[in-house]
Motif scaffolding. Structure first.
Motif, mmCIF file in Angstrom:
data_model
loop_
_atom_site.group_PDB
_atom_site.id
_atom_site.type_symbol
_atom_site.label_atom_id
_atom_site.label_comp_id
_atom_site.label_asym_id
_atom_site.label_seq_id
_atom_site.Cartn_x
_atom_site.Cartn_y
_atom_site.Cartn_z
ATOM 1 N N TYR A 1 -24.667 13.650 31.899
ATOM 2 C CA TYR A 1 -24.070 14.288 30.736
ATOM 3 C C TYR A 1 -25.113 14.587 29.670
ATOM 4 N N ILE A 2 -25.926 13.581 29.330
ATOM 5 C CA ILE A 2 -26.955 13.767 28.305
ATOM 6 C C ILE A 2 -27.990 14.791 28.773
ATOM 7 N N PHE A 3 -28.252 14.781 30.077
ATOM 8 C CA PHE A 3 -29.219 15.722 30.629
ATOM 9 C C PHE A 3 -28.757 17.165 30.405
ATOM 10 N N TRP A 4 -27.479 17.429 30.697
ATOM 11 C CA TRP A 4 -26.989 18.805 30.604
ATOM 12 C C TRP A 4 -26.668 19.247 29.185
ATOM 13 N N THR A 5 -26.239 18.329 28.338
ATOM 14 C CA THR A 5 -25.871 18.783 26.987
ATOM 15 C C THR A 5 -27.029 18.714 26.008
ATOM 16 N N LEU A 6 -27.983 17.820 26.269
ATOM 17 C CA LEU A 6 -29.048 17.644 25.283
ATOM 18 C C LEU A 6 -30.428 17.975 25.833
ATOM 19 N N VAL A 7 -30.801 17.326 26.942
ATOM 20 C CA VAL A 7 -32.167 17.466 27.443
ATOM 21 C C VAL A 7 -32.437 18.906 27.889
ATOM 22 N N THR A 8 -31.555 19.452 28.731
ATOM 23 C CA THR A 8 -31.775 20.815 29.226
ATOM 24 C C THR A 8 -31.810 21.847 28.097
ATOM 25 N N PRO A 9 -30.809 21.874 27.213
ATOM 26 C CA PRO A 9 -30.869 22.873 26.137
ATOM 27 C C PRO A 9 -32.117 22.729 25.262
ATOM 28 N N ILE B 1 -17.415 12.941 18.965
ATOM 29 C CA ILE B 1 -18.449 12.111 18.340
ATOM 30 C C ILE B 1 -19.802 12.382 18.991
ATOM 31 N N VAL B 2 -19.799 12.387 20.330
ATOM 32 C CA VAL B 2 -21.057 12.619 21.040
ATOM 33 C C VAL B 2 -21.573 14.031 20.754
ATOM 34 N N HIS B 3 -20.681 15.004 20.773
ATOM 35 C CA HIS B 3 -21.087 16.383 20.471
ATOM 36 C C HIS B 3 -21.735 16.461 19.105
ATOM 37 N N ALA B 4 -21.141 15.784 18.110
ATOM 38 C CA ALA B 4 -21.678 15.833 16.749
ATOM 39 C C ALA B 4 -23.098 15.279 16.727
ATOM 40 N N ILE B 5 -23.297 14.178 17.440
ATOM 41 C CA ILE B 5 -24.634 13.578 17.454
ATOM 42 C C ILE B 5 -25.618 14.494 18.173
ATOM 43 N N VAL B 6 -25.178 15.099 19.285
ATOM 44 C CA VAL B 6 -26.057 16.031 20.006
ATOM 45 C C VAL B 6 -26.440 17.201 19.102
ATOM 46 N N ILE B 7 -25.469 17.712 18.342
ATOM 47 C CA ILE B 7 -25.758 18.830 17.436
ATOM 48 C C ILE B 7 -26.835 18.419 16.420
ATOM 49 N N VAL B 8 -26.665 17.222 15.841
ATOM 50 C CA VAL B 8 -27.636 16.756 14.849
ATOM 51 C C VAL B 8 -29.024 16.653 15.468
ATOM 52 N N ILE B 9 -29.088 16.108 16.694
ATOM 53 C CA ILE B 9 -30.400 15.966 17.339
ATOM 54 C C ILE B 9 -31.012 17.345 17.613
ATOM 55 N N MET B 10 -30.195 18.285 18.090
ATOM 56 C CA MET B 10 -30.693 19.643 18.346
ATOM 57 C C MET B 10 -31.221 20.278 17.060
ATOM 58 N N PHE B 11 -30.457 20.116 15.990
ATOM 59 C CA PHE B 11 -30.859 20.721 14.714
ATOM 60 C C PHE B 11 -32.158 20.092 14.203
ATOM 61 N N LEU B 12 -32.238 18.776 14.328
ATOM 62 C CA LEU B 12 -33.469 18.086 13.924
ATOM 63 C C LEU B 12 -34.632 18.593 14.762
ATOM 64 N N GLY B 13 -34.356 18.780 16.082
ATOM 65 C CA GLY B 13 -35.373 19.330 16.967
ATOM 66 C C GLY B 13 -35.873 20.665 16.459
ATOM 67 N N GLY B 14 -34.937 21.556 16.166
ATOM 68 C CA GLY B 14 -35.304 22.882 15.683
ATOM 69 C C GLY B 14 -36.088 22.811 14.379
ATOM 70 N N PHE B 15 -35.668 21.896 13.537
ATOM 71 C CA PHE B 15 -36.302 21.760 12.234
ATOM 72 C C PHE B 15 -37.745 21.268 12.388
#
Lengths: 251, 303
Positions: free
Chosen positions: A21-29, A107-121
């Motif tokens: 799950y983490i691989f497909w929603t967070l790591v891959t994107p 909840i997990v989606h929200a955290i993934v979004i924050v991590i992605m945004f931090l990544g972009g930042f």
């Protein structure tokens, strides 16, 4: 209430522990994001804008995967493994357990979004105003609803393998035709016509508008709401039909 | 007696099979009831109907005087079902904790931990990493999480080793002593004989026997009268008697298989045969079972 809280937390924790799950929603994107903004530099007029635009695309790509594939297939496999049978005899209404699944996922989606945004930042130093970040986050989070509803349809499929196959068949075309990979205006005109009817495009466009200083269009909201309602209707119908047939093995 | 389960003329028709045919019985508080029957007799279907997982095609089922799917009923029951894996991605301790939140009067976590018979390190393990036997013990603990008044076990000891099996039945016996009701299905006749005080025997969807293990064994017509004697035994005279089924000698004992113990003994005295160490062997549950269901192969004697 206590059950809902505890159950939601457990569902969220289970998702975090689920490597696929983490691989497909967070790591891959995130990997694709780095690849297309750092390694293969596309020749664009406004690199900063492209970086922000593509960050939203990839975040939403991950959300869609999490909702269609992980959420849907999970429902099927829990039923197939018999776990949901045991949950049917506990004194907690099915709707509470279902809600907990949605909340846990959110909840997990929200955290993934924050991590992605931090990544972009931090990776690209994307400059968006606080309200833009916030608006994008909320849009992306709420916009998962039609895809979660689609996941519940996948969840009515009998076998986990079939469900995985169908989920993948839906996921990638939806993402590509919706402009998650190549921005819509660069796609052939016919594809664009089809794409603009899909929920993925309207999901994407809401965030793309915000990044470009605008706001989600009314049309986007209407499309997503309609898709949500249609998917819910189909999944409720399929579940009803299933429980009526009530066929089980005998021993 | 407080009535806990009541089934009235339950019939369950599956598309291709009549799984239960007009089954009625009631179970009172404190009973330990075994549902016995060959494969396909309808044991699991019956259990699913009592749990409200299946609805009957006809008839009425009440648990604590209410339909089984009511929340109040579910709060007072626990079950260990067949083919149920545990929720994955959680530690054993988290799962136990989660289950105690479901019930209004849960069993203390400490007690549940003891029931799983797992070490503190094991309790922190993810459920998917447990062995089959460990999973069964966790399932057992989950069935008791709500401190239930009524427990259902579908083939509970399949896959358990001897030690777990004994511990399981010890716990059940304690539970029954505390006035709780237990219903279980099993293939092991010995388990039914040892631990149940009532047996419901199913065959092809019919309830064919309902009684204590002793009563069901009594229904087996064949019993054995055996004794020692010094005088030569008149075999032919006894073979002629209508109620004598077979006579043979085994370890110096004369063994008479009969379907009428009283007449056989009367005949022994009438013929003035001096006998010593008279024994009457009652029928075994296996015999009753095979006689009543006409099933040849039996899966018994495992304990």
């Amino acid at each position: 209430m206590r059950v809902l809280f505890y159950q939601s937390m457990i569902e969220a924790i289970r998702l975090f522990r689920n490597f696929a799950y983490i691989f497909w929603t967070l790591v891959t994107p995130l990997a694709f994001y780095i690849l297309y903004t750092k390694v293969f530099l596309t020749d664009v007029d406004n690199p900063k804008m492209w970086q922000a635009y593509f960050l939203m695309s990839m975040t939403m790509f991950g959300m869609m995967g999490g909702s269609i594939i992980a959420f849907g297939v999970r429902i099927v496999s829990e039923r197939q493994l018999g776990w949901s049978k045991l949950l049917q005899i506990v004194p907690i209404p099915g709707i509470t357990l279902f809600m907990a699944k949605i909340i846990g996922q959110t909840i997990v989606h929200a955290i993934v979004i924050v991590i992605m945004f931090l990544g972009g930042f931090f990776i690209n130093g994307i400059e968006l105003t606080l309200s833009q970040w916030f608006a994008c986050g909320v849009w992306i989070l709420l916009g998962t609803l039609p895809f979660l509803a689609l996941g519940t349809i996948i969840g009515t499929i009998k076998k986990a393998d079939t469900a995985t196959g169908i989920a993948n068949l839906l996921y990638f075309p939806l993402a590509i035709l919706g402009g998650m990979w190549t921005p819509m205006q660069f796609l052939p005109e016919t594809i664009q016509k089809i794409g603009k009817l899909l929920p993925s495009y309207h999901y994407g466009n809401g965030a793309w508008q915000v990044v470009q200083g605008g706001a989600p269009e009314m049309e986007n909201i209407l499309f997503l709401t309609s898709y949500f309602l249609i998917f819910m209707l189909i999944s409720t119908y399929r579940r009803k039909k299933k429980s009526l047939s009530n066929v089980e093995y005998i021993s | 007696m407080e009535r806990v389960i009541e089934l009235q003329q339950i019939t369950k028709q599956f598309p291709k099979k009549l799984a239960l045919n007009n089954v009625s019985f009631s179970i009172n508080k404190g009973e330990v009831v075994a549902i016995l029957g060959p494969n396909g007799a309808g044991k699991t279907t019956l259990m699913h109907i009592m749990l409200g997982l299946l609805s009957p095609s006809a008839g009425e089922v009440n648990i604590f005087n209410q339909p089984p799917h009511k929340r109040k009923v579910r709060d007072k029951i626990g079950a260990m079902l067949q083919d149920v894996s545990l929720m994955d991605g959680v530690k054993v301790i988290e799962l136990l904790q989660l289950f105690t939140t479901y019930y209004s009067n849960p069993m203390p976590l400490q007690l549940l931990k003891q029931l799983t018979n797992l070490s503190e390190t094991d309790l922190k393990m993810r459920t998917e990493k447990l062995s089959g036997g460990q999973k069964r013990r966790v399932s057992f603990a989950l069935s008791l999480a709500g401190n239930p008044e009524l427990l259902f076990f579908d083939e509970p000891t399949v896959g358990m080793d001897i030690a777990s099996r004994q511990k399981f039945w010890r716990t059940i016996q304690q539970y029954a002593k505390a006035g709780k009701t237990v219903v279980f299905t099993t293939h092991y006749l010995q388990e039914a004989d040892d631990f149940a005080n009532r047996i419901l025997l199913l065959n092809q969807g019919h309830l064919i026997q309902d009684g204590s293990p002793e009563a069901i064994k009594r229904n087996v017509s064949r019993q054995i009268v055996s004794f020692l004697t010094h005088s030569p035994f008149p075999f032919p005279a006894f073979k002629k008697l209508p109620y004598v089924l077979n006579i043979y000698e085994k370890e110096n004992r004369i063994m008479i298989e009969t379907n009428n113990v009283e007449e056989t003994i009367a005949a022994l005295f009438a013929k003035n045969i001096r006998i010593k160490d008279l024994q009457i062997e009652k029928g075994r549950l296996e015999d009753a079972f095979s006689q009543l269901t006409n099933v040849e192969e039996l899966e018994g004697n495992i304990i």
